[in-house]
Design an enzyme around this catalytic site. Structure first.
Site, PDB file in Angstrom:
ATOM      1  N   ARG B  63      31.555  46.939  56.031  1.00  0.00           N
ATOM      2  CA  ARG B  63      31.012  48.501  56.480  1.00  0.00           C
ATOM      3  C   ARG B  63      29.631  48.399  57.012  1.00  0.00           C
ATOM      4  NH1 ARG B  63      32.740  49.787  51.109  1.00  0.00           N
ATOM      5  NH2 ARG B  63      34.649  51.395  51.348  1.00  0.00           N
ATOM      6  N   LYS B 171      39.872  36.587  42.978  1.00  0.00           N
ATOM      7  CA  LYS B 171      39.822  36.981  41.677  1.00  0.00           C
ATOM      8  C   LYS B 171      38.813  38.137  41.339  1.00  0.00           C
ATOM      9  CE  LYS B 171      36.892  34.376  38.811  1.00  0.00           C
ATOM     10  NZ  LYS B 171      36.224  35.381  38.016  1.00  0.00           N
ATOM     11  N   ASP B 200      41.619  30.940  42.990  1.00  0.00           N
ATOM     12  CA  ASP B 200      40.411  30.771  41.747  1.00  0.00           C
ATOM     13  C   ASP B 200      39.597  29.462  42.171  1.00  0.00           C
ATOM     14  OD1 ASP B 200      39.450  29.931  39.424  1.00  0.00           O
ATOM     15  OD2 ASP B 200      41.136  30.382  38.191  1.00  0.00           O
ATOM     16  N   HIS B 201      38.389  29.652  42.465  1.00  0.00           N
ATOM     17  CA  HIS B 201      37.770  28.692  43.137  1.00  0.00           C
ATOM     18  C   HIS B 201      37.757  27.473  42.017  1.00  0.00           C
ATOM     19  CE1 HIS B 201      34.335  30.405  41.071  1.00  0.00           C
ATOM     20  NE2 HIS B 201      33.758  29.014  40.654  1.00  0.00           N
ATOM     21  N   LYS B 205      38.078  22.588  42.401  1.00  0.00           N
ATOM     22  CA  LYS B 205      36.906  21.563  41.930  1.00  0.00           C
ATOM     23  C   LYS B 205      37.729  20.110  41.800  1.00  0.00           C
ATOM     24  CE  LYS B 205      33.835  24.696  39.916  1.00  0.00           C
ATOM     25  NZ  LYS B 205      32.568  24.534  40.390  1.00  0.00           N
ATOM     26  N   GLU B 239      28.252  29.430  29.816  1.00  0.00           N
ATOM     27  CA  GLU B 239      27.108  29.372  30.894  1.00  0.00           C
ATOM     28  C   GLU B 239      26.013  29.813  30.027  1.00  0.00           C
ATOM     29  OE1 GLU B 239      28.158  31.521  34.976  1.00  0.00           O
ATOM     30  OE2 GLU B 239      29.612  32.397  33.096  1.00  0.00           O
ATOM     31  N   ASP B 258      37.013  38.169  32.608  1.00  0.00           N
ATOM     32  CA  ASP B 258      36.326  37.355  33.852  1.00  0.00           C
ATOM     33  C   ASP B 258      36.623  35.920  33.919  1.00  0.00           C
ATOM     34  OD1 ASP B 258      34.400  37.328  35.875  1.00  0.00           O
ATOM     35  OD2 ASP B 258      33.113  36.582  34.554  1.00  0.00           O
ATOM     36  N   HIS B 263      40.303  31.439  35.029  1.00  0.00           N
ATOM     37  CA  HIS B 263      39.919  29.919  35.061  1.00  0.00           C
ATOM     38  C   HIS B 263      40.594  29.260  33.808  1.00  0.00           C
ATOM     39  CE1 HIS B 263      37.296  31.242  37.910  1.00  0.00           C
ATOM     40  NE2 HIS B 263      36.304  31.244  37.364  1.00  0.00           N
ATOM     41  N   LYS B 363      28.567  33.645  28.000  1.00  0.00           N
ATOM     42  CA  LYS B 363      27.456  33.769  28.785  1.00  0.00           C
ATOM     43  C   LYS B 363      26.175  33.535  27.593  1.00  0.00           C
ATOM     44  CE  LYS B 363      28.650  36.440  32.748  1.00  0.00           C
ATOM     45  NZ  LYS B 363      28.443  34.865  33.527  1.00  0.00           N
ATOM     46  N   LYS B 368      24.834  25.195  30.490  1.00  0.00           N
ATOM     47  CA  LYS B 368      26.287  25.461  31.138  1.00  0.00           C
ATOM     48  C   LYS B 368      27.279  24.261  30.966  1.00  0.00           C
ATOM     49  CE  LYS B 368      27.351  26.018  36.076  1.00  0.00           C
ATOM     50  NZ  LYS B 368      28.111  27.349  35.923  1.00  0.00           N
TER      51      LYS B 368
END
Lengths: 320, 508
Positions: B63, B171, B200-201, B205, B239, B258, B263, B363, B368
């Site tokens: 945009r 995702k 799904d990053h 890994k 995290e 989430d 994941h 969280k 982490k």
């Protein structure tokens, strides 16, 4: 040489260090030139930091019987005048029992060197550099002869591995419909700072395209057509500066920029295309050795390129 | 073009480090956070390493109003911010990358803008030789996905007579089972499954990929990787951060949606699946789906005994005071959204019958950490060690973040005249084992999408099954206000209910 003392020192270091020991290989290194030796040590440190290894470095500039242990797993042994059997015995006594042995031969010539023959027997991969000492093609010719006599040798040549970005760039020039132009190539020109790289690149092209050497300046295609070639000294040693292939209709050129950071690709004539650019990402020697270690032990493209390069060199190319 | 590349005799046997498949990649949402922080740096890094195709072009579609030069300038500024010092955009390599960048200022609901995109892609094909191969990357908020997909179809961008078309979907894939199915219907009406890349990053890994290597490139683990030897498996994705700038999104999502649904369940599938017959994408994805289909979703009545939820209140992280979730920006002051989720799942298969899988994510936990911990059964008979010694079970930990590696806990005799036993830890780290930083996940995944390798992307059947597994929990949680919220302090180990679900969680 007293291997017992060396092993005891290693044990003491291991118990001081405690914890877990990680190793991926035994690197057996042979150096015969003090000037090259320091540079080699630096590169091997880089490699060993990335792939934890036991390093056994035979230094033929230091007297036999001297030794030096440093870090976690670095052993240097004086090897001046040491015979081949002694070196092999030392390597076998000090190597890690389960890890593969990689031999880095950092010395000129291998043809008649018994020390090379003995050390290479136990190696999973032998890493050599045919453009280490000078810019001529003598080392490459020796290598070809040695490999003909020892086809079982799993060998990697740094001079060949260095060509990867150039092979990729030249291949890119002929992706798509342009691949048909490969049947119609009439001339190849290679500018390089030393002969082995130029010969390897030409040997690679010849082996892929079934060109046979005809003279010191000409190859013959599968249909009998002549392909003229020239390998010229240009630019830094151990670097390719330029590759140009001409067909009846077009010129395909890959050329390094003056800083040696990028390769400019251009096609002019009937198949003209906008110029393109690729990063060279010249890998350091440590990275090339790493590539040699990780690559296939039976790289048929390398073997064919080496044989073709040797056949071309046998005709006296490159012309003085 | 693919065939033409394949038939180039100079390519035979070359180390396949670069990608030769030509491609125009279109990034929807190119002025957004994901593009500037992750995708653009990944692409530029690939360009510097020479792994992007020679025939490549990038089109931004968003945009925010830019012309081509303005968007190039924007990209350069983002790369200045997000690339390491030695990879800043400069010199001829940047110029070569920049000339491949173009932009379409777009309203996603306006068909004309998609027709403009079509024109741009045709221009790229002619100018950069991208050969009609188009990768559409949806880096927008999910509600816009259907609008974009339908307009791609209307504009005739769903296929190209000369090349391939692929769509990468970020995702979350839907917000619940129903919306995921609706989204799937929208996508599959336009693109077949082999053109859909659900990203799904996490799966890009290195340690996640190494799960397969660890299990199937070694013989010592697989014989004990079953109910006979394994006591339980814990999968944690924790995290220390709060919701940061994502309060609005997170308050409508929660930890279960989430993290667990995608994941964490993906990790479960990799750790529990049978050996695939080959490394082909569908052989691996078949096995992953089989494992997920062997998990019985909890009944509504069982949800409370098989799950735990929490929401963080004010607390302390790394010595600094932090606010509670309900005080975060864009979060409702009486929010019922969970910031911590834990579930117990059973894989009802011959291999895993009776072995609980405990999954947790949250969280504002103390640190982490993402890891998979396989706890083995205790020894069957004790005859060694001093009576006061506790003999702990062996634990194999696959560490994903922030450390990447594998560690093993086992029992050893303490040197000395007594027979004392003590736990020791054998730790393998990728950093020291190979002295190399793993390549960023997005580089791997973008490269795979361009090359048409779907192995690390999630197939629809697995996405749907993951939603089916978590849906009863979601429904019960959504319909039951938790009056104990906030029920764990930031920086603590999570809510007490998680300890009731499973008292032996690994300490965070």
């Amino acid at each position: 040489m007293s291997f017992g003392i060396v092993l005891k020192e290693l044990d003491e270091r291991a118990s001081e260090r405690g914890g877990v020991y990680v190793a991926t290989m035994t690197l057996v290194v042979f150096v015969e030139d003090a000037a090259i030796g320091d540079l080699a040590r630096d590169r091997i440190h880089t490699l060993a930091a990335k792939h934890p290894s036991r390093v056994i470095l035979f230094d033929a500039t230091q007297s036999e019987g001297t030794h030096h242990v440093e870090g976690d797993d670095w052993i240097e042994l004086g090897a001046k005048g040491s015979n081949a059997e002694l070196l092999r015995g030392a390597a076998n006594a000090l190597r890690l029992p389960e890890a593969p042995v990689i031999l880095l031969w950092i010395a000129p010539g291998i043809g008649d060197d018994e020390r090379f023959c003995e050390l290479s027997r136990d190696a999973r991969t032998v890493v050599y550099n045919s453009s280490l000492v000078d810019a001529g093609n003598a080392a490459l010719r020796q290598l070809v002869e040695y490999v003909e006599r020892h086809p079982e040798l799993a060998l990697a040549d740094i001079a060949y591995l260095r060509l990867a970005p150039w092979q990729e760039s030249v291949a890119i020039l002929f992706d798509g419909e342009e691949s048909q132009e490969l049947l119609d190539v009439t001339r190849v020109e290679i500018g390089c700072g030393s002969d082995p790289e130029g010969l390897y690149l030409l040997g690679w092209l010849a082996s892929r395209l079934n060109w046979k050497p005809g003279s010191a300046e000409m190859l013959t295609g599968p249909d009998g057509k002549a392909i003229a070639f020239a390998i010229r000294r240009e630019g830094e040693p151990r670097r390719i500066a330029r590759v140009a292939l001409s067909s009846t209709h077009s010129n395909f050129v890959a050329e390094a920029d003056p800083h040696g950071e990028t390769i400019n690709l251009s096609v002019t004539g009937g198949r003209a295309k906008p110029p393109r650019l690729r990063a060279i990402n010249n890998p350091g020697v440590a990275a090339l050795v790493e590539r040699a270690i990780l690559s296939s032990q039976n790289d048929r493209v390398f073997q064919a390129s080496l044989a073709a390069a040797g056949a071309i060199a046998a005709f006296g190319a490159p012309s003085p | 073009m693919l065939d033409a590349v394949a038939t180039n005799p100079l390519r035979a046997g070359l180390p396949n480090e670069g990608i030769s498949t030509p491609c125009s990649a279109v990034f929807f949402g190119a002025s957004g956070d994901l593009f500037k922080r992750m995708l653009l740096p990944a692409l530029y890094s690939m360009h510097l390493r020479g792994t992007l195709p020679d025939a490549f072009a990038l089109v931004g579609f968003s945009r925010t109003a830019f012309d081509d030069d303005g968007f190039r300038d924007y990209c350069r500024k983002q790369l200045e911010l997000f690339m390491p010092q030695d990879k800043k955009p400069q010199g001829p390599l940047w110029e070569d990358f920049a000339k491949r960048i173009s932009y379409v200022t777009a309203d996603f609901t306006n068909k004309q803008h998609f027709l403009a995109l079509k024109g741009r892609l045709a221009q790229n094909d002619a100018e950069f030789g991208t050969a009609g191969n188009h990768l559409f990357y949806l880096a927008t908020p999910p509600p816009v996905f259907p609008v974009i997909i339908n307009h791609l179809k209307e504009a005739g961008l769903d296929k190209d007579p000369n090349g391939w078309t692929r769509i990468v979907v970020e995702k979350p894939f839907g917000t619940d089972l129903e919306s995921a199915r609706k989204l799937q219907q929208t996508i599959e009406a336009v693109f077949p499954e082999n053109e859909i890349y659900r990203i799904d990053h996490y799966l890009g890994k290195e340690p996640v990929q190494d799960i397969i290597a660890l299990r199937f490139a070694n013989t010592i683990f697989e014989p004990i990787w079953n109910r006979n030897y394994v006591q339980n498996i814990q999968i944690t994705s924790a995290e220390s951060l709060g919701v940061e700038e994502r309060g609005g999104y997170y308050d409508s999502a929660g930890a279960l949606r989430d993290m667990i649904q995608n994941h964490v369940i993906n990790l479960l599938a990799l750790v529990a699946m049978e050996a695939p017959i080959s490394s082909h994408a569908d052989d691996i994805r078949n096995e992953k789906y089989k494992v997920l289909s062997a998990i019985r979703p909890p009944s509504h009545g069982d949800v409370w005994s098989l799950s735990a939820r929490g929401q963080y209140g004010a607390g302390t992280i790394d010595g600094a005071a932090v606010i509670g979730y309900r005080q975060e920006h864009d979060v409702a002051p009486d929010s019922n959204t969970e910031t911590f989720a834990a579930v117990k799942l059973m894989v009802e298969s011959w291999r895993w019958a009776g072995v609980p899988f405990y999954l947790r994510s949250g969280k504002r936990l103390p640190r982490k950490v993402s890891e998979i911990a396989v706890t083995f059964k205790p020894i069957p008979h004790r005859f060694y060690g001093e009576a006061t010694d506790k003999i702990e079970p062996n634990v194999l930990v696959i560490k994903i973040e922030p450390d990447e590696g594998i560690s093993m806990r086992f029992e050893a005799k303490v040197p000395g005249p007594k027979d004392h036993i003590r736990s020791v830890y054998m730790d393998f780290s990728y950093g020291t084992g190979f002295g190399v930083v793993s390549p960023p996940a997005y580089e791997r995944l973008i490269g795979d999408a361009i090359q048409g390798d779907q192995t690390l992307f999630t197939r629809w059947d697995a996405v749907e099954r993951a939603w089916e597994i978590v849906t009863p929990v979601l429904e019960v949680w959504q319909n039951t206000k938790d009056f104990t919220f906030p029920n764990y302090a930031a920086g603590s180990q999570g809510p007490q209910s998680a300890q009731q679900l499973f008292p032996d969680w690994r300490r965070l």
